[in-house]
Design a protein around this motif. Structure first.
Motif, PDB file in Angstrom:
ATOM      1  N   TRP A 363     -12.734 -76.219  -9.717  1.00 39.74           N
ATOM      2  CA  TRP A 363     -12.851 -77.675  -9.838  1.00 39.74           C
ATOM      3  C   TRP A 363     -14.277 -78.074 -10.204  1.00 39.74           C
ATOM      4  O   TRP A 363     -15.233 -77.352  -9.939  1.00 39.74           O
ATOM      5  N   HIS A 364     -14.409 -79.262 -10.769  1.00 40.81           N
ATOM      6  CA  HIS A 364     -15.737 -79.849 -10.917  1.00 40.81           C
ATOM      7  C   HIS A 364     -16.278 -80.132  -9.520  1.00 40.81           C
ATOM      8  O   HIS A 364     -15.542 -80.569  -8.626  1.00 40.81           O
ATOM      9  N   ALA A 365     -17.562 -79.917  -9.320  1.00 34.99           N
ATOM     10  CA  ALA A 365     -18.146 -79.997  -7.976  1.00 34.99           C
ATOM     11  C   ALA A 365     -17.896 -81.356  -7.316  1.00 34.99           C
ATOM     12  O   ALA A 365     -17.503 -81.424  -6.144  1.00 34.99           O
ATOM     13  N   SER A 366     -18.109 -82.445  -8.049  1.00 38.77           N
ATOM     14  CA  SER A 366     -17.942 -83.764  -7.431  1.00 38.77           C
ATOM     15  C   SER A 366     -16.491 -84.036  -7.084  1.00 38.77           C
ATOM     16  O   SER A 366     -16.191 -84.676  -6.061  1.00 38.77           O
ATOM     17  N   ASP A 367     -15.563 -83.537  -7.907  1.00 38.03           N
ATOM     18  CA  ASP A 367     -14.141 -83.706  -7.597  1.00 38.03           C
ATOM     19  C   ASP A 367     -13.769 -82.911  -6.349  1.00 38.03           C
ATOM     20  O   ASP A 367     -13.012 -83.391  -5.496  1.00 38.03           O
ATOM     21  N   ALA A 368     -14.291 -81.686  -6.251  1.00 36.08           N
ATOM     22  CA  ALA A 368     -13.975 -80.837  -5.100  1.00 36.08           C
ATOM     23  C   ALA A 368     -14.505 -81.447  -3.809  1.00 36.08           C
ATOM     24  O   ALA A 368     -13.793 -81.536  -2.803  1.00 36.08           O
ATOM     25  N   VAL A 369     -15.755 -81.880  -3.839  1.00 39.55           N
ATOM     26  CA  VAL A 369     -16.339 -82.477  -2.634  1.00 39.55           C
ATOM     27  C   VAL A 369     -15.624 -83.784  -2.293  1.00 39.55           C
ATOM     28  O   VAL A 369     -15.335 -84.066  -1.127  1.00 39.55           O
ATOM     29  N   GLY A 370     -15.306 -84.571  -3.313  1.00 42.01           N
ATOM     30  CA  GLY A 370     -14.580 -85.809  -3.063  1.00 42.01           C
ATOM     31  C   GLY A 370     -13.234 -85.563  -2.406  1.00 42.01           C
ATOM     32  O   GLY A 370     -12.836 -86.279  -1.475  1.00 42.01           O
ATOM     33  N   ASP A 371     -12.532 -84.526  -2.857  1.00 39.35           N
ATOM     34  CA  ASP A 371     -11.235 -84.189  -2.274  1.00 39.35           C
ATOM     35  C   ASP A 371     -11.389 -83.719  -0.828  1.00 39.35           C
ATOM     36  O   ASP A 371     -10.637 -84.143   0.058  1.00 39.35           O
ATOM     37  N   LEU A 372     -12.375 -82.866  -0.587  1.00 38.31           N
ATOM     38  CA  LEU A 372     -12.595 -82.340   0.763  1.00 38.31           C
ATOM     39  C   LEU A 372     -12.954 -83.464   1.730  1.00 38.31           C
ATOM     40  O   LEU A 372     -12.399 -83.560   2.836  1.00 38.31           O
ATOM     41  N   VAL A 373     -13.863 -84.325   1.323  1.00 35.00           N
ATOM     42  CA  VAL A 373     -14.297 -85.420   2.188  1.00 35.00           C
ATOM     43  C   VAL A 373     -13.147 -86.403   2.418  1.00 35.00           C
ATOM     44  O   VAL A 373     -12.997 -86.948   3.520  1.00 35.00           O
ATOM     45  N   HIS A 374     -12.315 -86.609   1.412  1.00 35.87           N
ATOM     46  CA  HIS A 374     -11.150 -87.484   1.578  1.00 35.87           C
ATOM     47  C   HIS A 374     -10.226 -86.935   2.665  1.00 35.87           C
ATOM     48  O   HIS A 374      -9.714 -87.707   3.500  1.00 35.87           O
ATOM     49  N   HIS A 375     -10.011 -85.620   2.668  1.00 31.80           N
ATOM     50  CA  HIS A 375      -9.197 -85.019   3.728  1.00 31.80           C
ATOM     51  C   HIS A 375      -9.837 -85.255   5.098  1.00 31.80           C
ATOM     52  O   HIS A 375      -9.142 -85.558   6.080  1.00 31.80           O
ATOM     53  N   MET A 376     -11.166 -85.103   5.175  1.00 35.29           N
ATOM     54  CA  MET A 376     -11.849 -85.330   6.449  1.00 35.29           C
ATOM     55  C   MET A 376     -11.698 -86.779   6.894  1.00 35.29           C
ATOM     56  O   MET A 376     -11.484 -87.064   8.084  1.00 35.29           O
ATOM     57  N   GLU A 377     -11.846 -87.692   5.975  1.00 38.83           N
ATOM     58  CA  GLU A 377     -11.712 -89.109   6.317  1.00 38.83           C
ATOM     59  C   GLU A 377     -10.308 -89.424   6.831  1.00 38.83           C
ATOM     60  O   GLU A 377     -10.142 -90.242   7.746  1.00 38.83           O
ATOM     61  N   ASN A 378      -9.308 -88.782   6.244  1.00 45.80           N
ATOM     62  CA  ASN A 378      -7.934 -88.974   6.728  1.00 45.80           C
ATOM     63  C   ASN A 378      -7.768 -88.456   8.151  1.00 45.80           C
ATOM     64  O   ASN A 378      -7.099 -89.080   8.986  1.00 45.80           O
ATOM     65  N   ILE A 379      -8.372 -87.304   8.435  1.00 43.47           N
ATOM     66  CA  ILE A 379      -8.315 -86.759   9.795  1.00 43.47           C
ATOM     67  C   ILE A 379      -8.982 -87.733  10.764  1.00 43.47           C
ATOM     68  O   ILE A 379      -8.470 -88.016  11.855  1.00 43.47           O
ATOM     69  N   ALA A 380     -10.138 -88.259  10.363  1.00 39.64           N
ATOM     70  CA  ALA A 380     -10.853 -89.201  11.212  1.00 39.64           C
ATOM     71  C   ALA A 380     -10.027 -90.463  11.456  1.00 39.64           C
ATOM     72  O   ALA A 380      -9.978 -90.990  12.579  1.00 39.64           O
ATOM     73  N   ALA A 381      -9.354 -90.937  10.411  1.00 36.06           N
ATOM     74  CA  ALA A 381      -8.592 -92.183  10.520  1.00 36.06           C
ATOM     75  C   ALA A 381      -7.362 -92.042  11.399  1.00 36.06           C
ATOM     76  O   ALA A 381      -6.891 -93.029  11.982  1.00 36.06           O
ATOM     77  N   HIS A 382      -6.830 -90.833  11.508  1.00 38.19           N
ATOM     78  CA  HIS A 382      -5.600 -90.622  12.271  1.00 38.19           C
ATOM     79  C   HIS A 382      -5.855 -90.000  13.649  1.00 38.19           C
ATOM     80  O   HIS A 382      -4.936 -89.513  14.296  1.00 38.19           O
ATOM     81  N   GLY A 383      -7.125 -90.019  14.075  1.00 40.43           N
ATOM     82  CA  GLY A 383      -7.436 -89.505  15.396  1.00 40.43           C
ATOM     83  C   GLY A 383      -6.825 -90.357  16.497  1.00 40.43           C
ATOM     84  O   GLY A 383      -6.552 -91.555  16.309  1.00 40.43           O
ATOM     85  N   LYS A 384      -6.583 -89.755  17.644  1.00 38.72           N
ATOM     86  CA  LYS A 384      -5.983 -90.483  18.757  1.00 38.72           C
ATOM     87  C   LYS A 384      -6.966 -91.500  19.318  1.00 38.72           C
ATOM     88  O   LYS A 384      -8.169 -91.238  19.389  1.00 38.72           O
ATOM     89  N   PRO A 385      -6.493 -92.682  19.709  1.00 38.53           N
ATOM     90  CA  PRO A 385      -7.381 -93.714  20.256  1.00 38.53           C
ATOM     91  C   PRO A 385      -8.180 -93.184  21.451  1.00 38.53           C
ATOM     92  O   PRO A 385      -7.664 -92.491  22.313  1.00 38.53           O
ATOM     93  N   GLY A 386      -9.460 -93.511  21.450  1.00 37.29           N
ATOM     94  CA  GLY A 386     -10.306 -93.126  22.563  1.00 37.29           C
ATOM     95  C   GLY A 386     -10.810 -91.702  22.522  1.00 37.29           C
ATOM     96  O   GLY A 386     -11.473 -91.260  23.462  1.00 37.29           O
ATOM     97  N   SER A 387     -10.497 -90.965  21.461  1.00 37.44           N
ATOM     98  CA  SER A 387     -10.935 -89.568  21.375  1.00 37.44           C
ATOM     99  C   SER A 387     -11.273 -89.233  19.933  1.00 37.44           C
ATOM    100  O   SER A 387     -10.484 -89.512  19.028  1.00 37.44           O
ATOM    101  N   LYS A 388     -12.431 -88.651  19.719  1.00 31.89           N
ATOM    102  CA  LYS A 388     -12.838 -88.283  18.379  1.00 31.89           C
ATOM    103  C   LYS A 388     -12.359 -86.869  18.045  1.00 31.89           C
ATOM    104  O   LYS A 388     -12.516 -85.962  18.863  1.00 31.89           O
ATOM    105  N   PRO A 389     -11.806 -86.669  16.851  1.00 29.60           N
ATOM    106  CA  PRO A 389     -11.521 -85.294  16.433  1.00 29.60           C
ATOM    107  C   PRO A 389     -12.810 -84.557  16.101  1.00 29.60           C
ATOM    108  O   PRO A 389     -13.831 -85.180  15.792  1.00 29.60           O
ATOM    109  N   VAL A 390     -12.785 -83.260  16.226  1.00 26.72           N
ATOM    110  CA  VAL A 390     -13.890 -82.400  15.805  1.00 26.72           C
ATOM    111  C   VAL A 390     -13.379 -81.568  14.644  1.00 26.72           C
ATOM    112  O   VAL A 390     -12.453 -80.761  14.805  1.00 26.72           O
ATOM    113  N   ILE A 391     -13.952 -81.751  13.478  1.00 23.39           N
ATOM    114  CA  ILE A 391     -13.495 -81.054  12.278  1.00 23.39           C
ATOM    115  C   ILE A 391     -14.365 -79.820  12.079  1.00 23.39           C
ATOM    116  O   ILE A 391     -15.568 -79.931  11.828  1.00 23.39           O
ATOM    117  N   SER A 392     -13.765 -78.636  12.190  1.00 25.53           N
ATOM    118  CA  SER A 392     -14.505 -77.374  12.075  1.00 25.53           C
ATOM    119  C   SER A 392     -14.102 -76.647  10.801  1.00 25.53           C
ATOM    120  O   SER A 392     -12.940 -76.260  10.641  1.00 25.53           O
TER     121      SER A 392
END
Length: 575
Positions: A363-392
């Motif tokens: 992939w083009h670097a910016s597309d790859a990073v954009g895709d990866l960060v988008h996945h992280m943002e989705n994980i963050a958005a769907h975290g359980k109330p009152g608890s932060k996910p830890v993305i490893s």
């Protein structure tokens, strides 16, 4: 910090190589330690240095650190006329005479200088590509080799090392840039200058990572001394926790395995402290290989965190549910405790990690990073109330970049640039998450033994070739124990034997055995494993049995990325 509203992200890069040294001769049989140092370990440090707000975890196998030291000592002694460079390939770079054209030694050295990615390294440089094409011509018409100029091998040696050079070095080092611009006809002065660059890179690894740790940008962690698979040393049958029907070696147990695990962890801390001047908080147990018993040993040796693949937590939760226990729903983005062990265990997001390892290289670097960060943002958005996910994200820190353009330079630069100032994601380290927790640690009664690869140990045991290798090791350990107890060895011989045995216990040998791996690499590693066993028998004064001299495995498969990395979930090979 706990008050920071952003979601924590941990990037953990794991650096390791097995021991390529023949301890009897001091010779390096393969060059991968110094080549990955000039290409990957240097680049990974440079990317973090270039992004002062970035935070990451970098894990080192101690046996890798020791080999870097050995190279430095050998080069320095050679400079003063007091010894030889023990790596034949590196020694050839500055040798006064090279093998005559048309000889087997010429052919062997030529082939070694072409062990590089043909698309990302060789074809990138027109001069290197021309030399590669000439080499192919000489392979097809070996009788023509007698007419080859000696300059062919000289230039090929220089370009091999230039090709393996890290991208940040390539951008910044005047000597490397001038040699690339020169292109051909390299003199002895050129070759010595290139060796000096290599020495400086090797010498800088310890100080650079120490400095990053002192600044708080990097948490340095460690693996067992020779990257051994601790759960299997403790109990070969632990493989059955995740694969009840797996075939095991004839040997019931590895003799004295628990004592060896203790030694592996103690020695790891000693080497780590000597190299970096600090004590490690965390241990990436080799290949994320964990068991409940392994957690106990990590605790005994002062470690506060470890990690594995997300299949391990799924297996552990499923096992608890089978016992009708009340357990939390599977959540790979939370830290866990198991049983009465105080060790905090984090789990790799295999999906995100494997995107870097197996998808984004094209992939083009910016597309790859954009895709990866988008996945992280989705994980963050769907975290359980009152608890932060830890993305490893936990990944091999060396082999992936060979398949990216320019050694992953643009991808890594973009990744750190985006994450170091992201409004919703925060780069951090496992130690910081322990010191300043952002979410409660979940508890389970028992960790089901497994690794980050498929949640099992099938990559190291169960295959007939792998099982035979374990039987050879168990037999050698039996004779080792007798020799250590009968008073026939001096204190120096005992110490040599301990280290030689530790090398034989490394996980990498078992990784490569099996028909699904490439034949050339299988041949390299099975030959080296058997040589280490023979050396062990030599030092304990016992004749090696005939079985040690029989070929263990042949290979012949074509796994993704040559088998040096494997995905966490989708199996592309049997094993």
């Amino acid at each position: 910090m706990a008050s920071d509203p952003r979601i924590p992200v941990v990037l953990c890069w794991h650096m390791h190589q097995p021991d390529y040294r023949d301890l009897n001769t001091g010779e390096f049989l393969f060059p991968w330690v110094y080549l990955h140092t000039i290409k990957d370990y240097s680049d990974m440090a440079a990317h973090i240095e270039a992004h002062p707000n970035a935070r990451t975890v970098v894990n080192f196998a101690p046996i890798l650190l020791e080999q870097i030291e050995t190279y430095l000592v050998q080069i320095e002694r050679w400079r003063h006329g007091a010894g030889q460079i023990g790596d034949p390939l590196l020694a050839a770079l500055v040798a006064e005479t090279l093998p005559e054209t048309g000889t087997p030694a010429f052919q062997e050295l030529m082939e070694k200088c072409l062990r590089a990615n043909p698309d990302r390294i060789i074809s990138r440089f027109p001069a290197y590509q021309r030399l590669s094409e000439l080499a192919e011509f000489y392979r097809q018409k070996p009788e023509m080799q007698r007419y080859v100029s000696p300059m062919f091998l000289t230039d090929l040696l220089v370009w091999y090392h230039l090709g393996w050079m890290g991208e940040t070095i390539r951008h910044e080092n005047h000597c490397v840039r001038s040699l690339q611009e020169k292109g051909y006809g390299f003199s002895m002065d050129d070759r010595h200058a290139l060796l000096n660059v290599i020495f400086e890179i090797l010498a800088g690894i310890g100080p650079r990572y120490r400095h990053l740790a002192q600044k708080g940008q990097v948490e340095l962690s460690v693996s067992p001394y020779t990257h051994s698979m601790l759960p299997l040393l403790i109990d070969l049958a632990s493989a059955r926790e995740s694969m009840p029907d797996i075939s095991l070696p004839e040997s019931v147990r590895y003799p004295g395995g628990e004592l060896r695990v203790g030694w592996q962890l103690q020695q790891a801390r000693i080497v780590f402290q000597r190299f970096f001047g600090i004590e490690p908080t965390g241990c990436w147990a080799s290949e994320g290989g964990l068991s409940q018993e392994t957690l106990g040993f990590l605790d005994q040796h002062g470690f506060r965190w470890t990690a594995s693949g997300d299949s391990v937590i799924h297996n552990s939760i499923n096992r608890a549910k089978e016992l009708d226990l009340s357990v939390p729903d599977a959540d790979i983005h939370r830290p866990y405790n198991f049983g009465d062990s105080p060790i905090t265990v984090f789990f790799r997001d295999d999906g995100l990690s494997d995107l870097i390892g197996f998808t984004y290289a094209s992939w083009h670097a910016s597309d790859a990073v954009g895709d990866l960060v988008h996945h992280m943002e989705n994980i963050a958005a769907h975290g359980k109330p009152g608890s932060k996910p830890v993305i490893s994200i936990i990944l091999d820190g060396e082999n992936a970049w060979e398949y990216f353009p320019e050694n992953g330079f643009h991808f890594l630069d973009e990744l750190y640039a985006v994450l170091e100032d992201h409004p919703g994601l925060r780069l951090t380290t496992f130690r910081q998450l322990i010191d300043e927790p952002v979410c409660p640690t979940l508890s389970l009664p028992h960790l089901v033994a497994g690794s980050w690869i498929y949640g099992t140990f099938s990559t190291w045991i169960g295959d007939p070739d792998k099982n035979r290798a374990w039987d050879l090791l168990c037999e050698a350990k039996f004779h080792y124990d007798r020799a250590m107890d009968n008073g026939s060895l001096t204190a120096e011989q005992k110490e040599t034997a301990r280290r030689q045995l530790a090398i034989c216990e490394g996980s990498d040998w078992f990784w490569w055995f099996g028909d699904y791996n490439p034949a050339q690499i299988v041949s390299d590693f099975e030959h080296l494993y058997r040589r280490h066993l023979v050396n062990l028998y030599d030092v304990i004064g016992y004749s090696a049995p005939a079985s040690v001299f029989h070929q263990l495995s042949q290979g012949g498969g074509e796994p993704t990325h040559g088998g040096a990395m494997r995905p966490g979930h989708d199996q592309d090979a049997q094993g």
